[in-house]
Design a protein around this motif. Sequence first.
Motif, PDB file in Angstrom:
ATOM      1  N   ARG A 232     -21.303 -25.411 -43.129  1.00  0.00           N
ATOM      2  CA  ARG A 232     -21.458 -26.796 -43.574  1.00  0.00           C
ATOM      3  C   ARG A 232     -22.277 -27.523 -42.532  1.00  0.00           C
ATOM      4  NH1 ARG A 232     -15.944 -27.076 -41.825  1.00  0.00           N
ATOM      5  NH2 ARG A 232     -15.655 -28.686 -40.239  1.00  0.00           N
ATOM      6  N   GLN A 233     -22.906 -28.605 -42.949  1.00  0.00           N
ATOM      7  CA  GLN A 233     -23.828 -29.253 -42.020  1.00  0.00           C
ATOM      8  C   GLN A 233     -23.105 -29.980 -40.903  1.00  0.00           C
ATOM      9  OE1 GLN A 233     -26.455 -32.339 -43.467  1.00  0.00           O
ATOM     10  NE2 GLN A 233     -27.724 -32.250 -41.649  1.00  0.00           N
ATOM     11  N   ARG A 234     -22.072 -30.728 -41.271  1.00  0.00           N
ATOM     12  CA  ARG A 234     -21.391 -31.533 -40.260  1.00  0.00           C
ATOM     13  C   ARG A 234     -20.110 -30.854 -39.798  1.00  0.00           C
ATOM     14  NH1 ARG A 234     -20.816 -37.296 -43.199  1.00  0.00           N
ATOM     15  NH2 ARG A 234     -20.005 -35.894 -44.781  1.00  0.00           N
ATOM     16  N   GLU A 235     -19.701 -31.170 -38.579  1.00  0.00           N
ATOM     17  CA  GLU A 235     -18.391 -30.755 -38.107  1.00  0.00           C
ATOM     18  C   GLU A 235     -17.313 -31.518 -38.855  1.00  0.00           C
ATOM     19  OE1 GLU A 235     -17.222 -28.609 -35.498  1.00  0.00           O
ATOM     20  OE2 GLU A 235     -19.213 -27.753 -35.712  1.00  0.00           O
ATOM     21  N   MET A 236     -17.583 -32.794 -39.118  1.00  0.00           N
ATOM     22  CA  MET A 236     -16.599 -33.615 -39.816  1.00  0.00           C
ATOM     23  C   MET A 236     -16.534 -33.203 -41.280  1.00  0.00           C
ATOM     24  SD  MET A 236     -18.267 -37.345 -40.733  1.00  0.00           S
ATOM     25  CE  MET A 236     -16.830 -37.810 -41.679  1.00  0.00           C
ATOM     26  N   ASP A 238     -17.067 -32.367 -44.717  1.00  0.00           N
ATOM     27  CA  ASP A 238     -18.353 -32.199 -45.380  1.00  0.00           C
ATOM     28  C   ASP A 238     -18.199 -31.031 -46.339  1.00  0.00           C
ATOM     29  OD1 ASP A 238     -21.003 -32.665 -45.946  1.00  0.00           O
ATOM     30  OD2 ASP A 238     -21.780 -31.966 -44.026  1.00  0.00           O
ATOM     31  N   TRP A 239     -18.821 -31.122 -47.496  1.00  0.00           N
ATOM     32  CA  TRP A 239     -18.707 -30.005 -48.422  1.00  0.00           C
ATOM     33  C   TRP A 239     -19.451 -28.808 -47.875  1.00  0.00           C
ATOM     34  CZ3 TRP A 239     -15.078 -30.073 -51.831  1.00  0.00           C
ATOM     35  CH2 TRP A 239     -14.549 -31.314 -52.196  1.00  0.00           C
TER      36      TRP A 239
ATOM     37  N   VAL B 581     -28.456 -25.199 -39.161  1.00  0.00           N
ATOM     38  CA  VAL B 581     -27.555 -26.284 -38.752  1.00  0.00           C
ATOM     39  C   VAL B 581     -27.845 -26.656 -37.299  1.00  0.00           C
ATOM     40  CG1 VAL B 581     -25.153 -26.950 -38.346  1.00  0.00           C
ATOM     41  CG2 VAL B 581     -25.765 -25.648 -40.402  1.00  0.00           C
ATOM     42  N   ARG B 583     -26.847 -28.830 -33.900  1.00  0.00           N
ATOM     43  CA  ARG B 583     -25.793 -29.546 -33.167  1.00  0.00           C
ATOM     44  C   ARG B 583     -26.447 -30.320 -32.027  1.00  0.00           C
ATOM     45  NH1 ARG B 583     -22.796 -29.456 -36.793  1.00  0.00           N
ATOM     46  NH2 ARG B 583     -21.791 -27.570 -37.499  1.00  0.00           N
ATOM     47  N   ASP B 646     -19.798 -34.584 -34.314  1.00  0.00           N
ATOM     48  CA  ASP B 646     -21.212 -34.321 -34.582  1.00  0.00           C
ATOM     49  C   ASP B 646     -22.127 -35.014 -33.577  1.00  0.00           C
ATOM     50  OD1 ASP B 646     -20.856 -32.808 -37.042  1.00  0.00           O
ATOM     51  OD2 ASP B 646     -20.143 -34.687 -37.902  1.00  0.00           O
TER      52      ASP B 646
END
Lengths: 329, 709
Positions: A232-236, A238-239, B581, B583, B646
């Motif tokens: 998933r794209q975000r750590e938080m 996110d789908w 992705v 970071r 993030d």
Amino acid sequence: MENFEYAHPAKLKDAIAMLGANWSDAAVLAGGTDLLSLMKDYVEKPKRVVNVKGIGELEGIHTGKQGIMIGALVSVEELRTNSSIAKDFPSLVQAAAGIASAQIRTMGTVAGDLCQRPRCWYFRNGFGLLAQDADGKSLVPGGENKYHAILGNDGPAYFVSPSSLAPALIALGANGTITGPSGSREIPLANFFLIPKSASEREHALKPNEILTRITIPAASQGLHNATYEIRQREMLDWPLATASVSFRLDGSTIRSPRIILGHVAPIPWSATAAETLIAGHSLSEELSEQVGEAAVRGARPLSQNKFKVQLARVAVKRALLAALIQGA
Amino acid sequence: MAEYKWPPAEKRSLIGKRIPRIDGPAKSSGRAKYTYDLNRPGMLHAKLAFSPYAHAKVTGIDTSVAEKMSGVKAVQIIFPVGTEVHWAGQEIVAVAAETEEQARDAARAVRIQYDVMAHMVSDVPPDRAGANIVNSGEVKEGDPAKAFQEADIVHEGYYGNTQVVHCCLEPHGQVAEWQGDKLTVWASTQNVSGIGGEFAKSLTAKGIPVDVANVVIICQMMGGGFGAKFAADPWGVACAQLAKTTGRPVKLMLERDQELMEAGSRPTLYARVKIAGKKDGTLTAWQSDAWGTSGPQAQSPLNLPYLFRFPNRIANFTAVLTNTGPTRAWRAPNAPQQCYVTMCPFDDLAAKVPMDPVEMYRKNFPILGPRVKEYAEQLTIASGLMDWKSKWHPRGDTRPGSIKRGVGVALHTWGGGGRSSTCQVRINPDGSVEVSLGSQDLGTGNRTVIGIVAAETLGLPLEMVHVNIGDSRYPPSGSSGGSTTVGSVSSSTRVTATDALNQLFAKLAPVLGVTADRLEATDSRVQVINDSSKGLDWKQACAKLGGTSIIATNQMSRDIISAGVGGVQMAEVSVDIETGVIRVDKMVAVQDCGLVINMTTAESQVYGALIFGINYSLYEEKIMDQQTGRHLNPNMEFYKLAGMNDIGELVVHMMTGPGYDERGPIGLGEPPTVSPGPALSNAVANAIGVRVPELPMTPDRVLAALGKA
């Protein structure tokens, strides 16, 4: 949201009796993390909301001879922190942890995760599950489709199955128990998810007057290894863009009975059978896991904006396999 | 005439120190009431019916069903039959009812007919936009053709900023209440002193005559504006109309989807750029063909390149007219986009030389504008904080594994300066002090800044000063835009507090047996300069006022503030080249803002700007569907913002001391928002070896740049 009648039965039998013959008659409310937003957006407009949270028989995680039985109302957090599940089924814990919101994990239920509606933004903006325009043509192939399906997307369905837990449960061979007016039936969870062929069909095997009441995972066999890898794209919260859940039995270094299930790439949790065949009877190496990832997406037909998901699915399979190999049972 | 100046460093007891915001406890405990939290006795709730079409003419409005619905008290047509709608989500009718739910149901029951017209919501280049373009012509300097021909190194590339919105956590809206012919509006606004006139004018034009003197605007707490909240707005005027019609207070706040669809977005900017230089990194020529949309109106031509003054330049800009929705000033209007399409090609040229971009910036100081002295210092400090020399490598991290790391740098400037601001300082006989001005605190710490300046000037602790802002009945102060607030209010507060103090000195001079010019206020005392034994406690001193308070009112002075700041930012990222992705590992921001009034809130502004930058660089994107003309992600689920994990490590360094302090306070809200895009994009290019040409750098774009999608 539209006005609705609210029911709060204490018995499963009563809850089922309150459901209707049509989807618009009633909706089942458990954690409410999906249903309430669907209702607020006028996507779901049930005449009656049946809150099943007070039904004790739908709660609890029980370990028995057949395996682990998970009640429909078990919260995702309860699942994630259960020690029996953590011991045998890390893939399930990883899948649950991917729902990166303590609030949603705490309120959301296991059955709710399996029964939630797709996140397709055409669906959520009121264009229907099949995202069709007034002429019945799908808006997805010529539209904004970067989060849509790359597999099982012959149409008319292009959404992706949103469940986080389903790929892991299917890879572990779980069954689902469906209860309706005439009693209960148990089916492989893999058969619970369906690709709708018309606007009147849903994405699962429930009838409007049925409830998914229980999930049963067979007891872990000797040498069971399993893992989930989510991209998933975000750590938080996110789908996922793509996930892979794998399970296999390790016989020495030989892979037996592999299951590889992809999530968020098809209208159903996607069983990568060709990839499973490729790996069965072999010992896993980084090179082989890459080939298996490749095989898992061989039939993919990306839409105009989601070729990247083919790459993501490929990588998710490879990484899930390598993770399963080292973490095991 | 008094002389106004800032105290020298050794005399500052509050200015420049780390001071918690005075409304912090109220905010963190939930006691602070934002506009959204206000509920007036008897208040009605209003909701909007809006167009589902991106381009259409309103041909019929039938409110009869809505009017008869339970709880409905009034219906207000905002845009009547005949109106041409230019974006999906444009408000047409507002409905007021007893409850929010009733108002929402009734708004959905309003029947609006449209003649649907052809729309364009795709952000396409001019050659695919048909007649919907406005070309602003070519700007040419020097001899670019010759310069490109003679250049040692030439780079050509495409760079783009897609559409993002303001996404204020508190959406637009207000509560309106009439008492006779007096109107009070509690609004979420950046313009407390300004929008009253707009309400008066609009309402009078709509048949509700009201004098601006009878309009009160109140905004005590605010959940962000970012440039989108300067106006009364059509829904605000409709809210006041509904309140008038019903004789009851009415609350109308935009819902999240409306906020994202129509309450403002940032213009897009795309450019094909050609840039040239010498082997030693000296830049010689620039060429850009740029375009972008700002919705249905043509945006003013955007000057390119940003900051650099190339000796040879040719630049072309075309505005593309679309039905994507209205744009509004977005935190440093246009500068982040311009900086992005300048600092990225610069970085690509540096990679081609090849040269460390930090060195190449230094090499080009002669064409980097008026802030090179600051940049020189800031690049050194930022390099140290980032450990740039050990982290920077030629383009492409060659270490094994799928995670690639890289660093990037960009720099920026911004104006700031001040707007008119009037302040009133009242010193009461009991020693209490009130400072009043019609300014607003958007969440920046403005309230605390005003308190600090007044307290410092009067030699008092901060808690002795009561700050009154957020109400148009206080003396007028400019809107909070263009990073002008701190410059304006610190100046007016310093000037007026000085005046008030001089009045107090004049009263006390005979008491202390000296002339007023020999008195000072310090440590809560008024005393003779260089003779602290001769003086009075602040309270004793104020008691000498008898029954009369001192009330001083004065304007800001431009002599004690200035404009123009510089900043350097560096970013470090890890990119998974198998998944695309990204970071953010670390960002460093070195920023100047003249004289820092409150180090804590100044740093907070920069932290916030970095987070803003991470959001628009990696996550935020307004997704428009050309088939339906609709905004598909007007929600917080797919209009993505970063979560805590993030964001990575943020390091902020504020420039202070000689060279900075003597310029006086300069606003800081916008400048640090400018550089994150190119700093992050350059870091990604440094990590993976190729440019991801468009923001946000989502996994699909990263993998496409890597040839994997």
